[in-house]
Scaffold this active site. Structure first.
Site, PDB file in Angstrom:
ATOM      1  N   ASP A 147       5.229   3.048   7.001  1.00 38.62           N
ATOM      2  CA  ASP A 147       5.575   4.467   7.008  1.00 38.62           C
ATOM      3  C   ASP A 147       5.312   5.038   5.623  1.00 38.62           C
ATOM      4  O   ASP A 147       5.679   4.428   4.612  1.00 38.62           O
ATOM      5  CB  ASP A 147       7.037   4.683   7.391  1.00 38.62           C
ATOM      6  CG  ASP A 147       7.352   6.157   7.596  1.00 38.62           C
ATOM      7  OD1 ASP A 147       6.715   6.778   8.471  1.00 38.62           O
ATOM      8  OD2 ASP A 147       8.223   6.689   6.882  1.00 38.62           O
ATOM      9  N   LYS A 150       3.067  11.874   3.488  1.00 33.77           N
ATOM     10  CA  LYS A 150       2.211  12.653   2.595  1.00 33.77           C
ATOM     11  C   LYS A 150       2.893  13.988   2.309  1.00 33.77           C
ATOM     12  O   LYS A 150       3.397  14.635   3.235  1.00 33.77           O
ATOM     13  CB  LYS A 150       0.843  12.869   3.240  1.00 33.77           C
ATOM     14  CG  LYS A 150      -0.003  11.606   3.314  1.00 33.77           C
ATOM     15  CD  LYS A 150      -1.260  11.795   4.142  1.00 33.77           C
ATOM     16  CE  LYS A 150      -0.960  11.699   5.620  1.00 33.77           C
ATOM     17  NZ  LYS A 150      -2.161  11.650   6.469  1.00 33.77           N
ATOM     18  N   VAL A 170      16.930  17.274  14.006  1.00 32.86           N
ATOM     19  CA  VAL A 170      18.249  17.131  13.383  1.00 32.86           C
ATOM     20  C   VAL A 170      18.580  18.290  12.445  1.00 32.86           C
ATOM     21  O   VAL A 170      19.589  18.981  12.641  1.00 32.86           O
ATOM     22  CB  VAL A 170      18.379  15.771  12.675  1.00 32.86           C
ATOM     23  CG1 VAL A 170      19.649  15.715  11.840  1.00 32.86           C
ATOM     24  CG2 VAL A 170      18.367  14.638  13.699  1.00 32.86           C
ATOM     25  N   GLU A 440       5.620  16.992  22.872  1.00 31.28           N
ATOM     26  CA  GLU A 440       6.018  16.691  21.489  1.00 31.28           C
ATOM     27  C   GLU A 440       7.541  16.658  21.388  1.00 31.28           C
ATOM     28  O   GLU A 440       8.174  17.542  20.827  1.00 31.28           O
ATOM     29  CB  GLU A 440       5.412  17.724  20.539  1.00 31.28           C
ATOM     30  CG  GLU A 440       3.897  17.651  20.455  1.00 31.28           C
ATOM     31  CD  GLU A 440       3.309  18.644  19.477  1.00 31.28           C
ATOM     32  OE1 GLU A 440       4.086  19.302  18.742  1.00 31.28           O
ATOM     33  OE2 GLU A 440       2.075  18.793  19.445  1.00 31.28           O
ATOM     34  N   HIS A 585      34.756  26.530  37.006  1.00 32.57           N
ATOM     35  CA  HIS A 585      34.964  27.941  36.679  1.00 32.57           C
ATOM     36  C   HIS A 585      35.941  28.100  35.511  1.00 32.57           C
ATOM     37  O   HIS A 585      36.907  27.355  35.412  1.00 32.57           O
ATOM     38  CB  HIS A 585      35.519  28.664  37.914  1.00 32.57           C
ATOM     39  CG  HIS A 585      35.627  30.138  37.747  1.00 32.57           C
ATOM     40  ND1 HIS A 585      34.522  30.963  37.737  1.00 32.57           N
ATOM     41  CD2 HIS A 585      36.707  30.947  37.571  1.00 32.57           C
ATOM     42  CE1 HIS A 585      34.925  32.218  37.567  1.00 32.57           C
ATOM     43  NE2 HIS A 585      36.248  32.225  37.467  1.00 32.57           N
TER      44      HIS A 585
END
Length: 617
Positions: A147, A150, A170, A440, A585
């Site tokens: 991981d 950039k 998040v 996505e 309700h």
């Protein structure tokens, strides 16, 4: 596609005259079995299990007597269109005259076994990559995960976890919650008896809270990888060949190292796109990669785009008290149900968000500490912040995919992978946002990644089901959906075969205080009260006893309401099932148990009274 299968020494035996369609059904039924990988230059790797082929024939004794003589020659296979993709798959290939496999007992010559550093090399530490890596490790695979983030155009970076935890789901929901809290105080609290002298928001405090929580999640993900026995390297990775990955530790380009993997997964996600043809845009504007860690308060903000990201960001900024304008090319929330999209936009307008319809920026210029924006209608205006949210492109720059001739959609930089997450390179897969024609959404990436890992390392024949995937948009009035929009249902099934049940109503808590429109949205001194806040909508198939194929809800807590409804749609719920269910309700969700007006009837679907989704007038 005749003569799909030939057999050495006994090709005329009647027990082995398998027609193409039946063979492909066998292949599809048992696709991606770990024990039999067919190496392929085709659009996907074909996996199958000899057990099912063997049991296809009635005379098993005759089959087994010449079992060792089989030589499969598959030609022009799998030209049928993939249900999920808009491209075709071709040719599972032979290797030395035989289909290659890991434990191939169907041929005399076994494929040479290779030794790799890892069984599974994953590039990308977002939800899909991490989930697939941990699932593979749980089934005994040696897994390495890369991981590397950039920096954005403004230099923003973050930790492991991908878009969702760092610059997506998040922080977005946390800021949405903060904005909603502010709206309640500003718009409704006095009517409910609250008194306060000075309501003021502290942007820096909000960012500190959000970023602190994100860092705690980054830490938990690192801990999770370690406990799952997944090796993690913070390195910028790229492909050297179909089984080799080179990387630069922490992005240091002065030193390149390599590892090999039996299988490689690309799960690098997407990054926001800023247009090249708008002067000053790349230098002066921010994106959703930057807004959640912005050090100074955004002030007067221009949001460019009509995507859900654009509306969510403009929504929480407006709710936090900032002056917000949204520049849109045409319609908002393209691909979603347009009646619901229009309702979301109307609510935002009534809360003070300005929309420039059909007007886009042409040039951005720095003016002291502000940005001068020149628009396509020849007007110009000063803003403190310009945020682009016009779409996202696959994060594949630097992966060296072109040298492997990997199939990529060049318009959006997404990897073309089929419903099995397979690319056109036999050992390389893609899941999550970086894959073409995949929703996505973090849960989609997680599920696809886990299923892929089980197919590769657990003899599983699971296939990802992309139908009835729920989603929720966290705009000031939320929107949850699952299944087909009204427009898509008409397109697929014909308008005469579709029935739409719907109801528009006011949320109980808002009705009680007669919430008023922002002064910008008032047409005159009498135009004060907001429009109805909620919309409940079911899209049904008439010829299947009104089976529900589309669920849409605009109102508070849309995500919580939609999740349970998604399960109902997957279980083929019908309109009569809703009718026979007792609602709670007074809630907004009970409206779905009380829908009786259809669009085709031409009757008004605006409910009277003010007790939420119940029958009260």
């Amino acid at each position: 596609m005749n003569n799909v299968i030939s057999f050495i020494g006994n090709s005329s035996n009647k027990y082995f005259q398998i027609n193409q369609l039946h063979f492909i059904r066998i292949i599809n039924k048992n696709i991606h079995s770990k024990n039999n990988l067919i190496n392929s230059n085709s659009s996907y790797n074909v996996f199958y299990n000899k057990y099912f082929i063997k049991n296809t024939f009635q005379n098993k004794n005759k089959l087994s007597s010449i079992y060792s003589k089989l030589n499969f020659s598959i030609k022009n296979m799998c030209k049928d269109k993939n249900e999920k993709k808009n491209y075709e798959h071709v040719n599972a290939n032979e290797k030395n005259g035989y289909l290659a496999s890991e434990k191939n007992e169907l041929t005399k010559n076994k494929v040479e076994e290779h030794t790799y550093d890892y069984d599974y090399v994953v590039i990308g530490g977002g939800p899909g990559g991490m989930a697939s890596a941990k699932e593979a490790a749980a089934h005994g695979a040696r897994v390495l995960l890369f991981d590397y983030v950039k920096p954005s155009s403004q230099g923003t970076k973050w930790g492991i976890g991908g878009t969702c935890v760092n610059v997506g789901c998040v922080p977005k929901k946390l800021m949405h919650y903060a904005g909603h809290m502010g709206s309640i105080f500003k718009l409704d609290s006095k009517a409910y008896g609250w008194k306060f002298d000075n309501l003021k928001h502290d942007w820096k405090k909000l960012v500190t809270t959000v970023q602190s929580h994100i860092r705690s999640l980054n830490f938990s993900y690192m801990t999770g990888l370690r406990s799952s026995k997944v090796k993690y390297i913070n390195g910028l990775a790229k492909l050297k060949d179909k089984n080799t990955v080179s990387y630069y530790l922490k992005g240091d380009l002065s030193k390149e190292e390599t590892v090999t993997g039996k299988y490689i997964l690309i799960a690098t996600g997407c990054r926001p796109h800023i247009p090249d043809d708008v002067e000053g845009a790349k230098e002066l504007s921010i994106t959703s990669d930057d807004i959640f860690s912005l050090k100074k308060d955004p002030g007067k903000t221009l949001v460019v785009g009509a995507s859900y990201v654009a509306l969510e960001c403009s929504g929480f900024l407006n709710s936090l008290g900032y002056d917000v304008t949204v520049a849109v090319r045409s319609i908002v929330l393209r691909g979603f149900d347009q009646q619901c999209a229009v309702k979301v936009k109307l609510y935002m307008e009534e809360q003070g968000v300005m929309f420039k319809n059909g007007i886009l920026p042409k040039k951005l210029t720095k003016m002291d500490d502000k940005i001068l924006v020149e628009f396509s209608d020849k007007t110009s205006e000063l803003y403190d912040t310009v945020l682009y949210a016009i779409g996202r492109k696959g994060d594949i720059d630097g992966l060296n995919l072109e040298s492997l001739n990997m199939n990529v959609n060049k318009s959006n930089n997404k990897i073309i992978a089929d419903h099995l997450s397979c690319t056109n390179i036999p050992s390389i897969f893609a899941v999550g946002d970086v894959a073409e024609n995949v929703p996505e959404l973090a849960p989609v990436a997680i599920k696809a990644g886990e299923i892929l890992a089980r197919r590769l390392f657990k003899d599983s024949d699971e296939i990802m089901d992309y139908s009835y995937i729920p989603t929720s948009i966290y705009t000031p009035i939320e929107y949850g959906a699952c299944g087909y929009s009204e427009e898509k249902a008409y397109e697929l099934y014909g308008k005469s075969n579709v029935e739409v049940f719907l109801q528009e109503f006011n949320n109980l808590e808002i009705s009680a205080v007669h919430r008023q429109k922002h002064i910008r949205a008032q047409k005159d001194e009498y135009d004060l009260d907001v429009s109805s806040t909620c919309l409940a909508k079911l899209v049904c198939l008439k010829n299947e006893d009104n089976r529900v194929i589309g669920f849409h809800y605009v109102g508070p807590n849309a995500g919580e309401v939609t999740q349970g409804m998604a399960l109902a749609l997957r279980l083929k719920v019908k309109k009569k099932d809703f009718d026979n269910c007792i609602g709670i309700h007074p809630t907004d969700a009970e409206s779905f148990m009380n829908l009786f007006v259809t669009i085709s009837s031409g009757l008004s679907y605006a409910a009277k009274g003010g007790c939420g989704g119940g029958k009260c007038g």
